[in-house]
Design a protein around this motif. Structure first.
Motif, PDB file in Angstrom:
ATOM      1  N   ASP A   1       0.837  -1.202   0.000  1.00  0.00           N
ATOM      2  CA  ASP A   1       0.000   0.000   0.000  1.00  0.00           C
ATOM      3  C   ASP A   1       0.868   1.246   0.000  1.00  0.00           C
ATOM      4  N   ALA A   2       1.988   1.173   0.720  1.00  0.00           N
ATOM      5  CA  ALA A   2       2.917   2.307   0.769  1.00  0.00           C
ATOM      6  C   ALA A   2       4.299   1.793   1.162  1.00  0.00           C
ATOM      7  N   VAL A   3       5.286   2.560   0.769  1.00  0.00           N
ATOM      8  CA  VAL A   3       6.656   2.310   1.195  1.00  0.00           C
ATOM      9  C   VAL A   3       7.217   3.647   1.691  1.00  0.00           C
ATOM     10  N   VAL A   4       7.929   3.584   2.817  1.00  0.00           N
ATOM     11  CA  VAL A   4       8.553   4.775   3.379  1.00  0.00           C
ATOM     12  C   VAL A   4      10.055   4.523   3.408  1.00  0.00           C
ATOM     13  N   PHE A   5      10.795   5.502   2.919  1.00  0.00           N
ATOM     14  CA  PHE A   5      12.245   5.379   2.930  1.00  0.00           C
ATOM     15  C   PHE A   5      12.876   6.744   3.177  1.00  0.00           C
ATOM     16  N   TYR A   6      14.083   6.694   3.702  1.00  0.00           N
ATOM     17  CA  TYR A   6      14.876   7.893   3.930  1.00  0.00           C
ATOM     18  C   TYR A   6      16.013   7.911   2.923  1.00  0.00           C
ATOM     19  N   LEU A   7      16.389   9.081   2.520  1.00  0.00           N
ATOM     20  CA  LEU A   7      17.503   9.278   1.608  1.00  0.00           C
ATOM     21  C   LEU A   7      18.476  10.245   2.275  1.00  0.00           C
ATOM     22  N   ILE A   8      19.693   9.782   2.516  1.00  0.00           N
ATOM     23  CA  ILE A   8      20.739  10.604   3.127  1.00  0.00           C
ATOM     24  C   ILE A   8      21.753  10.915   2.039  1.00  0.00           C
ATOM     25  N   LEU A   9      21.853  12.179   1.672  1.00  0.00           N
ATOM     26  CA  LEU A   9      22.786  12.614   0.634  1.00  0.00           C
ATOM     27  C   LEU A   9      23.989  13.267   1.300  1.00  0.00           C
ATOM     28  N   TYR A  10      25.188  12.828   0.899  1.00  0.00           N
ATOM     29  CA  TYR A  10      26.407  13.351   1.492  1.00  0.00           C
ATOM     30  C   TYR A  10      27.521  13.411   0.451  1.00  0.00           C
ATOM     31  N   GLN A  11      28.531  14.177   0.771  1.00  0.00           N
ATOM     32  CA  GLN A  11      29.719  14.256  -0.073  1.00  0.00           C
ATOM     33  C   GLN A  11      30.914  13.907   0.805  1.00  0.00           C
ATOM     34  N   ALA A  12      31.776  13.031   0.333  1.00  0.00           N
ATOM     35  CA  ALA A  12      32.976  12.636   1.073  1.00  0.00           C
ATOM     36  C   ALA A  12      34.204  13.007   0.256  1.00  0.00           C
ATOM     37  N   LYS A  13      35.151  13.637   0.916  1.00  0.00           N
ATOM     38  CA  LYS A  13      36.431  13.971   0.276  1.00  0.00           C
ATOM     39  C   LYS A  13      37.554  13.496   1.174  1.00  0.00           C
ATOM     40  N   VAL A  14      38.594  13.004   0.538  1.00  0.00           N
ATOM     41  CA  VAL A  14      39.786  12.591   1.259  1.00  0.00           C
ATOM     42  C   VAL A  14      40.922  13.490   0.785  1.00  0.00           C
ATOM     43  N   PHE A  15      41.544  14.191   1.712  1.00  0.00           N
ATOM     44  CA  PHE A  15      42.575  15.161   1.383  1.00  0.00           C
ATOM     45  C   PHE A  15      43.966  14.629   1.701  1.00  0.00           C
ATOM     46  N   LEU A  16      44.964  15.180   1.031  1.00  0.00           N
ATOM     47  CA  LEU A  16      46.360  14.860   1.313  1.00  0.00           C
ATOM     48  C   LEU A  16      46.760  15.509   2.630  1.00  0.00           C
ATOM     49  N   PRO A  17      47.756  15.056   3.359  1.00  0.00           N
ATOM     50  CA  PRO A  17      48.563  13.876   3.045  1.00  0.00           C
ATOM     51  C   PRO A  17      47.881  12.596   3.532  1.00  0.00           C
TER      52      PRO A  17
END
Length: 165
Positions: free
Chosen positions: A81-97
């Motif tokens: 009858d229904a579906v409920v979902f969450y969406l988590i949007l993120y950005q990941a960066k890995v920096f030097l060193p």
């Protein structure tokens, strides 16, 4: 990719939260279709759905975690009858060193861009963190948004811990 390598990359990443959303899709509605603007976790909390991530099929039921990277196409077909979902949007960066082996690992098996699923062993702990993230995100003061980032890292920690066990 071994879990230890995955954990090492997460521990080096700087995270930027993009959005935390809750969606309700009724069975009589057209499928939910969306191109991800950032890396994302999708967590189904109610109902049964067929989910396609870049054409890959997943049978999503309550407490099912899916992950995919920026640019992936998500399509969700409600089977109840229904579906409920969450969406988590993120950005990941890995920096030097950082260590050469981590750089090579990120280039060859970037965990922030991979599509995968997790069927958590302790789904209610994840749900509690997710609901708190969602409520804080809606409030949108700078301090609450900062708290969402902290809760997100705890959420990822829970996933990694459950995978490790």
């Amino acid at each position: 990719m071994q879990l230890e390598q995955y954990i090492a990359l997460w521990s080096q990443a700087t995270i930027k939260m993009i959005d935390v959303r809750q969606h309700r899709l009724r069975g009589d509605e057209a499928p939910f279709s969306y191109r991800l603007p950032a890396s994302a976790f999708l967590y189904t909390t109610i109902g049964h759905a067929h989910v396609y991530l870049d054409g890959r099929f997943y049978d999503a039921r309550p407490f099912h975690v899916l992950h995919s990277g920026k640019g992936s196409r998500v399509e969700i077909h409600c089977l109840d009858d229904a579906v409920v979902f969450y969406l988590i949007l993120y950005q990941a960066k890995v920096f030097l060193p950082w260590r050469k082996e981590l750089r090579v690992l990120l280039e060859t098996a970037n965990p922030f861009a991979r599509t995968y699923e997790v069927k958590p062993k302790a789904p209610l702990e994840l749900l509690d963190l997710l609901v708190a993230m969602y409520e804080e995100w809606k409030s949108s003061t700078p301090l609450q948004r900062f708290h969402v980032k902290t809760l997100f890292q705890l959420w990822v920690h829970q996933i990694l811990q459950q995978l490790q066990e």
